[in-house]
Design a protein around this motif. Structure first.
Motif, PDB file in Angstrom:
ATOM      1  N   MET A  65      -0.161   8.502  -2.999  1.00  0.00           N
ATOM      2  CA  MET A  65      -1.146   7.937  -3.989  1.00  0.00           C
ATOM      3  C   MET A  65      -1.754   9.384  -4.548  1.00  0.00           C
ATOM      4  O   MET A  65      -2.107   9.337  -5.883  1.00  0.00           O
ATOM      5  N   GLY A  66      -2.045  10.418  -3.834  1.00  0.00           N
ATOM      6  CA  GLY A  66      -2.743  11.901  -4.178  1.00  0.00           C
ATOM      7  C   GLY A  66      -1.735  12.440  -5.137  1.00  0.00           C
ATOM      8  O   GLY A  66      -2.077  12.966  -6.314  1.00  0.00           O
TER       9      GLY A  66
ATOM     10  N   TYR B 284     -14.315  11.416  -5.524  1.00  0.00           N
ATOM     11  CA  TYR B 284     -13.059  11.722  -5.679  1.00  0.00           C
ATOM     12  C   TYR B 284     -13.028  12.303  -7.226  1.00  0.00           C
ATOM     13  O   TYR B 284     -13.889  11.713  -8.087  1.00  0.00           O
TER      14      TYR B 284
ATOM     15  N   ALA C 271       1.573   5.339   0.794  1.00  0.00           N
ATOM     16  CA  ALA C 271       0.987   6.342   1.512  1.00  0.00           C
ATOM     17  C   ALA C 271       0.009   7.427   0.814  1.00  0.00           C
ATOM     18  O   ALA C 271       0.187   7.597  -0.391  1.00  0.00           O
ATOM     19  N   PRO C 272      -1.149   7.668   1.475  1.00  0.00           N
ATOM     20  CA  PRO C 272      -2.172   8.774   0.841  1.00  0.00           C
ATOM     21  C   PRO C 272      -1.423   9.755   0.346  1.00  0.00           C
ATOM     22  O   PRO C 272      -1.825  10.229  -0.969  1.00  0.00           O
ATOM     23  N   GLU C 273      -0.315  10.444   0.661  1.00  0.00           N
ATOM     24  CA  GLU C 273       0.222  11.757   0.039  1.00  0.00           C
ATOM     25  C   GLU C 273       0.741  11.337  -1.451  1.00  0.00           C
ATOM     26  O   GLU C 273       0.728  11.943  -2.251  1.00  0.00           O
TER      27      GLU C 273
ATOM     28  N   ASP D  55      -2.747  12.688  -9.129  1.00  0.00           N
ATOM     29  CA  ASP D  55      -2.970  14.377  -9.707  1.00  0.00           C
ATOM     30  C   ASP D  55      -2.091  14.662 -10.591  1.00  0.00           C
ATOM     31  O   ASP D  55      -2.179  15.506 -11.453  1.00  0.00           O
TER      32      ASP D  55
ATOM     33  N   ASN E 210      -9.552  13.789  -9.601  1.00  0.00           N
ATOM     34  CA  ASN E 210      -8.191  14.250  -9.731  1.00  0.00           C
ATOM     35  C   ASN E 210      -8.102  15.550 -10.512  1.00  0.00           C
ATOM     36  O   ASN E 210      -9.240  16.124 -10.861  1.00  0.00           O
TER      37      ASN E 210
ATOM     38  N   PRO F 178       0.821  -1.130   0.180  1.00  0.00           N
ATOM     39  CA  PRO F 178      -0.110   0.050  -0.083  1.00  0.00           C
ATOM     40  C   PRO F 178       0.786   1.139  -0.022  1.00  0.00           C
ATOM     41  O   PRO F 178       1.913   1.298   0.482  1.00  0.00           O
TER      42      PRO F 178
END
Length: 208
Positions: A31-32, A53, A27-29, A36, A55, A25
């Motif tokens: 993945m974002g 969501y 990290a959310p940062e 984007d 992008n 998995p």
């Protein structure tokens, strides 16, 4: 395909969530940042037909900031006409089928656009579908160029350059002049050769 047609391809029961990803998995940062910066629109729609969501590419296409998209109904963001076109697909999508389509769509803020989209259901652990993930590309400019007459592009081609004879003189290659040839009774002059090369040899002409 004219401007009133769309092409559809249903792929049957093919949704995400049946198997766990082999990759660790993110990290959310991270993945974002990945979502984007890809050159495609990515959006997630819930069972209530509201955006979960979107992008950066999707927000730019909608012409709205995130706070005006996240949690908002499809009809609010995309317009009633676009939502009405989505409704016939919703039942099959939330039943687990995937859809790929392309065609012309009329948007209230964007006008007529030629889109390609893939819609994939997301069902955690293979259970009930919780959301639809949408990947889209806008190919309007490409389609408009394809529909233009070839004569228009022919007029934009640069004129071919005519080949003019070069005024540069070429010189015939031979061995350099010897000391005996360069005597006081003789003069050196360049030989005429093919155009374009540097003078690399000299001819001896008698002064008599």
């Amino acid at each position: 395909m004219n401007k009133l047609e769309r092409e559809f391809a249903w792929t049957g029961q093919s949704h995400w969530g049946l198997q766990r990803a082999a990759l660790p998995p993110l990290a959310p940062e991270l993945m974002g940042a990945l979502l984007d910066n890809i050159t495609a629109r990515v959006a997630v729609v819930g069972r209530d037909h509201c955006f979960i969501y979107a992008n950066r590419e999707a927000l730019a296409f909608f012409g709205r900031p995130a706070e005006q998209v996240f949690g908002q109904h499809l009809s609010t963001v995309m317009g009633e006409a676009s939502y009405a076109g989505y409704l016939p697909w919703a039942e099959r999508l939330f039943s687990g089928e995937s859809l790929r389509w392309q065609g012309w769509v009329e948007y209230p803020t964007r006008g007529r656009r030629f889109l390609q989209e893939t819609m994939v259901p997301f069902a955690p652990d293979g259970k009930e579908v919780q959301a639809i993930v949408v990947f889209g590309r806008d190919h309007t400019d490409l389609k408009l160029r394809e529909e233009e007459p070839p004569s228009r592009w022919a007029s934009c081609r640069p004129a071919r350059r005519s080949r003019q004879p070069s005024s540069t003189m070429r010189w015939r290659r031979s061995s350099p002049p010897t000391a005996r040839a360069a005597s006081s009774s003789s003069t050196l002059r360049p030989r005429r050769c093919l155009a374009g090369t540097a003078p690399t040899s000299w001819a001896v002409r008698s002064a008599r």
